[in-house]
Design a protein around this motif. Sequence first.
Motif, PDB file in Angstrom:
ATOM      1  N   TYR A   1       1.503  11.869   8.907  1.00  0.00           N
ATOM      2  CA  TYR A   1       2.127  13.166   8.682  1.00  0.00           C
ATOM      3  C   TYR A   1       1.624  13.786   7.374  1.00  0.00           C
ATOM      4  CZ  TYR A   1       5.156  11.124  12.196  1.00  0.00           C
ATOM      5  OH  TYR A   1       5.621  10.506  13.328  1.00  0.00           O
ATOM      6  N   PRO A   2       0.837  14.852   7.432  1.00  0.00           N
ATOM      7  CA  PRO A   2       0.411  15.519   6.200  1.00  0.00           C
ATOM      8  C   PRO A   2       1.637  15.898   5.375  1.00  0.00           C
ATOM      9  CG  PRO A   2      -0.722  16.441   8.119  1.00  0.00           C
ATOM     10  CD  PRO A   2       0.359  15.551   8.654  1.00  0.00           C
ATOM     11  N   THR A   3       1.578  15.619   4.081  1.00  0.00           N
ATOM     12  CA  THR A   3       2.744  15.846   3.237  1.00  0.00           C
ATOM     13  C   THR A   3       2.318  16.420   1.893  1.00  0.00           C
ATOM     14  OG1 THR A   3       3.899  13.982   4.277  1.00  0.00           O
ATOM     15  CG2 THR A   3       4.788  14.788   2.196  1.00  0.00           C
TER      16      THR A   3
ATOM     17  N   GLU B   1       1.004  17.667  -5.101  1.00  0.00           N
ATOM     18  CA  GLU B   1       0.015  16.685  -4.677  1.00  0.00           C
ATOM     19  C   GLU B   1       0.028  16.642  -3.156  1.00  0.00           C
ATOM     20  OE1 GLU B   1      -3.070  14.406  -6.068  1.00  0.00           O
ATOM     21  OE2 GLU B   1      -1.514  15.270  -7.376  1.00  0.00           O
ATOM     22  N   MET B   2      -1.122  16.966  -2.563  1.00  0.00           N
ATOM     23  CA  MET B   2      -1.257  16.993  -1.107  1.00  0.00           C
ATOM     24  C   MET B   2      -1.844  15.671  -0.634  1.00  0.00           C
ATOM     25  SD  MET B   2      -1.138  19.279   1.599  1.00  0.00           S
ATOM     26  CE  MET B   2      -1.761  20.905   1.129  1.00  0.00           C
ATOM     27  N   PHE B   3      -1.139  15.014   0.291  1.00  0.00           N
ATOM     28  CA  PHE B   3      -1.622  13.775   0.893  1.00  0.00           C
ATOM     29  C   PHE B   3      -1.896  14.033   2.375  1.00  0.00           C
ATOM     30  CE2 PHE B   3       0.752  12.452  -2.803  1.00  0.00           C
ATOM     31  CZ  PHE B   3      -0.041  11.446  -3.346  1.00  0.00           C
TER      32      PHE B   3
ATOM     33  N   TYR C   1       5.254   9.094  -4.007  1.00  0.00           N
ATOM     34  CA  TYR C   1       5.164   7.841  -3.263  1.00  0.00           C
ATOM     35  C   TYR C   1       5.569   8.046  -1.804  1.00  0.00           C
ATOM     36  CZ  TYR C   1       5.170   5.898  -8.032  1.00  0.00           C
ATOM     37  OH  TYR C   1       4.891   5.616  -9.343  1.00  0.00           O
ATOM     38  N   ALA C   2       6.680   8.752  -1.604  1.00  0.00           N
ATOM     39  CA  ALA C   2       7.115   9.029  -0.235  1.00  0.00           C
ATOM     40  C   ALA C   2       6.073   9.857   0.502  1.00  0.00           C
ATOM     41  CB  ALA C   2       8.461   9.753  -0.248  1.00  0.00           C
ATOM     42  N   ALA C   3       5.458  10.816  -0.191  1.00  0.00           N
ATOM     43  CA  ALA C   3       4.452  11.677   0.439  1.00  0.00           C
ATOM     44  C   ALA C   3       3.252  10.867   0.889  1.00  0.00           C
ATOM     45  CB  ALA C   3       4.031  12.775  -0.532  1.00  0.00           C
ATOM     46  N   ALA C   4       2.784   9.939   0.050  1.00  0.00           N
ATOM     47  CA  ALA C   4       1.638   9.109   0.424  1.00  0.00           C
ATOM     48  C   ALA C   4       1.965   8.235   1.630  1.00  0.00           C
ATOM     49  CB  ALA C   4       1.209   8.249  -0.763  1.00  0.00           C
ATOM     50  N   LEU C   5       3.180   7.691   1.670  1.00  0.00           N
ATOM     51  CA  LEU C   5       3.568   6.862   2.809  1.00  0.00           C
ATOM     52  C   LEU C   5       3.668   7.683   4.084  1.00  0.00           C
ATOM     53  CD1 LEU C   5       6.239   4.605   1.073  1.00  0.00           C
ATOM     54  CD2 LEU C   5       4.053   3.850   2.043  1.00  0.00           C
ATOM     55  N   LEU C   6       4.219   8.884   3.993  1.00  0.00           N
ATOM     56  CA  LEU C   6       4.308   9.731   5.186  1.00  0.00           C
ATOM     57  C   LEU C   6       2.913  10.067   5.712  1.00  0.00           C
ATOM     58  CD1 LEU C   6       7.229  12.077   4.096  1.00  0.00           C
ATOM     59  CD2 LEU C   6       7.285  10.395   5.948  1.00  0.00           C
ATOM     60  N   ALA C   7       1.979  10.361   4.808  1.00  0.00           N
ATOM     61  CA  ALA C   7       0.604  10.617   5.245  1.00  0.00           C
ATOM     62  C   ALA C   7      -0.002   9.374   5.879  1.00  0.00           C
ATOM     63  CB  ALA C   7      -0.235  11.083   4.057  1.00  0.00           C
TER      64      ALA C   7
ATOM     65  N   GLN D   1       0.805  -1.210   0.000  1.00  0.00           N
ATOM     66  CA  GLN D   1       0.000   0.000   0.000  1.00  0.00           C
ATOM     67  C   GLN D   1       0.845   1.271   0.000  1.00  0.00           C
ATOM     68  OE1 GLN D   1      -2.328  -0.699   3.613  1.00  0.00           O
ATOM     69  NE2 GLN D   1      -4.140  -1.004   2.341  1.00  0.00           N
ATOM     70  N   TRP D   2       0.455   2.229  -0.849  1.00  0.00           N
ATOM     71  CA  TRP D   2       0.988   3.584  -0.741  1.00  0.00           C
ATOM     72  C   TRP D   2       0.198   4.388   0.272  1.00  0.00           C
ATOM     73  CZ3 TRP D   2       5.363   3.189  -2.793  1.00  0.00           C
ATOM     74  CH2 TRP D   2       5.569   2.517  -4.004  1.00  0.00           C
ATOM     75  N   ALA D   3      -1.085   4.182   0.280  1.00  0.00           N
ATOM     76  CA  ALA D   3      -1.972   4.988   1.111  1.00  0.00           C
ATOM     77  C   ALA D   3      -2.782   4.086   2.018  1.00  0.00           C
ATOM     78  CB  ALA D   3      -2.904   5.831   0.239  1.00  0.00           C
ATOM     79  N   ALA D   4      -2.661   4.297   3.326  1.00  0.00           N
ATOM     80  CA  ALA D   4      -3.481   3.563   4.283  1.00  0.00           C
ATOM     81  C   ALA D   4      -4.935   4.012   4.166  1.00  0.00           C
ATOM     82  CB  ALA D   4      -2.955   3.803   5.698  1.00  0.00           C
ATOM     83  N   LYS D   5      -5.813   3.242   4.757  1.00  0.00           N
ATOM     84  CA  LYS D   5      -7.237   3.552   4.685  1.00  0.00           C
ATOM     85  C   LYS D   5      -7.498   4.961   5.221  1.00  0.00           C
ATOM     86  CE  LYS D   5     -11.769   1.834   6.089  1.00  0.00           C
ATOM     87  NZ  LYS D   5     -12.508   0.775   6.840  1.00  0.00           N
TER      88      LYS D   5
END
Length: 422
Positions: free
Chosen positions: A206-208, A167-169, A196-202, A146-150
């Motif tokens: 962590y808003p990214t 792109e704001m995640f 990809y890193a931004a989606a994982l941090l979110a 997963q890139w993005a959790a639920k």
Amino acid sequence: MAVVIGWGAAGCSPGTRASSKAVIGVDAPIALADQAVHLKISGLEPHDEITVGSSATTHDGKVWHGQATFTADGHGLVDLSTTRPVSGTYHTVDGMGLFWSMRPPTSDPNSDYFYPYYPELSPSYTVQITVTAHGRRLTSRTLTRQWAAKGVSARSLTLAHDKVVGEMFLPRPGTPRHPAVLAFGGSEGGIGSMKYAAALLASHGYPTLALGYFAIPGLPARLQNIPLEYFATAARLLAAQPDTDPAHIISMGYSRGSEPALLLAEDYPDLIHGVVVYSPSSNVNPGIPGSGNAWTKDGNPIPLGGISLDHLSGPLLAIAGADDALWPSPTYVKAITDELHAIHDRYPYQTLVYPGAGHGVGTFPFLPEGTVDPSLGGNRVGNAAAMEQGWPKVLALLATSRGECHGARTKAGSPVKATCGG
């Protein structure tokens, strides 16, 4: 976060005794792409030789493959976290070797990058694990990365509406306020892999904002005369998000992006409260192409030369590869450390230089790449190890940024030792 499911059986092919019993066990068949999983192959013939393969498909339909051959123990078990492969696309004990060592199908691996669909288009990608022995396919299992959790959301930012492009995640609604990350890449331009890193941090809370600053329609075509105010506008937009703790905004820059990341922290200490830089420079360098200026502030060129760091208002983490062939990032990392030490910076800082890694030292681990381009330096094994070890340092910095840290200074490569509240 990831859904964790207990050990279970996968479908088995009819045939040999081994194939009727072979089972792929995995502790987390659905997991974040930066999360290690634990794979075991059981039900094999004692001391039998098997090949475990991995495969995944990029957004343009190319299938990448990895494989490793193992000898089962006396109980018919292969634990990938503890067993060294006899041969394969990786050669040491590494439970995630089948993931990062996958190779592209092209004859020129340096021209290929493993790009699944961007996370705003698809929240995950899949990896197929197969087990074969003696020419027979014994069993297989599909894992979801997963890139993005639920609950994580993505929103495209435009110049017309937001005055920036990116792109704001954002984490799942209702998540307590967390530090936020303004992330951007380097001379490649665009937004690209930083999404990809931004989606994982979110997904970690962590808003990214993955920010583009040139080579995007409406923005400068080249890395020349980019206003520092543009980055500050993006940081203010990120600070205004409901899940963001506006007192803890971190700038994250890669390669040429390390320059605005450091400049932002220095020139906007009330806005930026920490820095993460990969393969960084300690200097302002010329624009690309030519010898013009890369950055401006208040309409004036930012002079070439060393970046002052005496106004930082938060922690710093600098990560470099010892074999960076693109530019001397280990030397730049030392210059950053020396300056912070000389000014007795009161915030914790850590600089890490990883052996065997090159310019591709970051960011998150376990995603495959082609054979490393010699112009970037390092090797696949070194880069993979650096990402696996370095990414938790980034998450730790974000976790400790929620409190005030006092007077911790570290030497290059040593652990951060800081007392943090909050």
